[in-house]
Design a protein around this motif. Structure first.
Motif, PDB file in Angstrom:
ATOM      1  N   ASN A  37       0.967  -1.532  -0.294  1.00  0.00           N
ATOM      2  CA  ASN A  37      -0.453  -0.249  -0.225  1.00  0.00           C
ATOM      3  C   ASN A  37       0.668   1.556  -0.028  1.00  0.00           C
ATOM      4  O   ASN A  37       0.000   2.104   0.494  1.00  0.00           O
ATOM      5  CB  ASN A  37      -0.791  -0.071   1.679  1.00  0.00           C
ATOM      6  CG  ASN A  37      -1.708  -1.210   0.851  1.00  0.00           C
ATOM      7  OD1 ASN A  37      -2.706  -0.655   0.223  1.00  0.00           O
ATOM      8  ND2 ASN A  37      -2.264  -1.986   2.190  1.00  0.00           N
ATOM      9  N   GLY A  60      -3.203   2.180   2.511  1.00  0.00           N
ATOM     10  CA  GLY A  60      -3.762   1.068   3.670  1.00  0.00           C
ATOM     11  C   GLY A  60      -4.305   1.611   4.501  1.00  0.00           C
ATOM     12  O   GLY A  60      -4.311   2.723   5.373  1.00  0.00           O
ATOM     13  N   ASP A  61      -4.486   0.339   5.421  1.00  0.00           N
ATOM     14  CA  ASP A  61      -5.641   0.787   6.796  1.00  0.00           C
ATOM     15  C   ASP A  61      -4.413   0.118   8.714  1.00  0.00           C
ATOM     16  O   ASP A  61      -5.154   0.896   9.402  1.00  0.00           O
ATOM     17  CB  ASP A  61      -6.828  -0.165   6.809  1.00  0.00           C
ATOM     18  CG  ASP A  61      -8.157  -0.172   5.551  1.00  0.00           C
ATOM     19  OD1 ASP A  61      -7.530   1.556   5.587  1.00  0.00           O
ATOM     20  OD2 ASP A  61      -7.702  -0.387   4.920  1.00  0.00           O
ATOM     21  N   ASP A  62      -2.969  -0.292   8.041  1.00  0.00           N
ATOM     22  CA  ASP A  62      -2.537  -1.119   9.173  1.00  0.00           C
ATOM     23  C   ASP A  62      -1.041  -1.144   8.413  1.00  0.00           C
ATOM     24  O   ASP A  62      -0.437  -1.872   7.978  1.00  0.00           O
ATOM     25  CB  ASP A  62      -2.910  -2.552   9.379  1.00  0.00           C
ATOM     26  CG  ASP A  62      -2.779  -2.881  10.731  1.00  0.00           C
ATOM     27  OD1 ASP A  62      -1.060  -2.150  11.793  1.00  0.00           O
ATOM     28  OD2 ASP A  62      -2.770  -3.431  11.162  1.00  0.00           O
TER      29      ASP A  62
END
Length: 109
Positions: A37, A60-62
């Protein structure tokens, strides 16, 4: 999306090697960066101080999980075995810190 920036020192005698590695970055490394990401990734070099500044957008998310996934990738580990000896952490780096994070203090689109 998060903008991320990091800094590290480049060993003077390793500058040509480091530039050559990145001028010919392996396709698998570029694919892994994207899979984790990361977009719009750039590394800048400031001489004569020999400072590298890496800047990218994280989509991204994490971030921590994606960076752990990148670190587990066998091809990435081979790449780092070539690039890491070219670098040395900043004197102010924290324990276990390699590339030191930078604080964003201004941005304009």
């Amino acid at each position: 999306m998060q903008r991320m920036a990091f800094m590290i020192r480049l060993k003077p005698e390793k500058i040509p090697e480091y530039k050559d590695l990145h001028a010919n970055a392996w396709p698998g490394i570029l694919k892994q960066i994207s899979a984790c990401n990361i977009r719009n990734y750039t590394i800048f070099l400031r001489q004569p101080e020999n400072l590298l500044v890496g800047v990218y957008e994280y989509h991204g998310d994490d971030h921590d999980a994606d960076m752990a996934r990148m670190g587990e990738d066998p091809e990435t580990r081979k790449w780092w075995a070539l690039t890491d000896p070219c670098q040395m952490p900043l004197e102010s780096a924290g324990p276990g810190e390699w590339w030191s994070p930078l604080e964003e203090v201004f941005h304009h689109d």
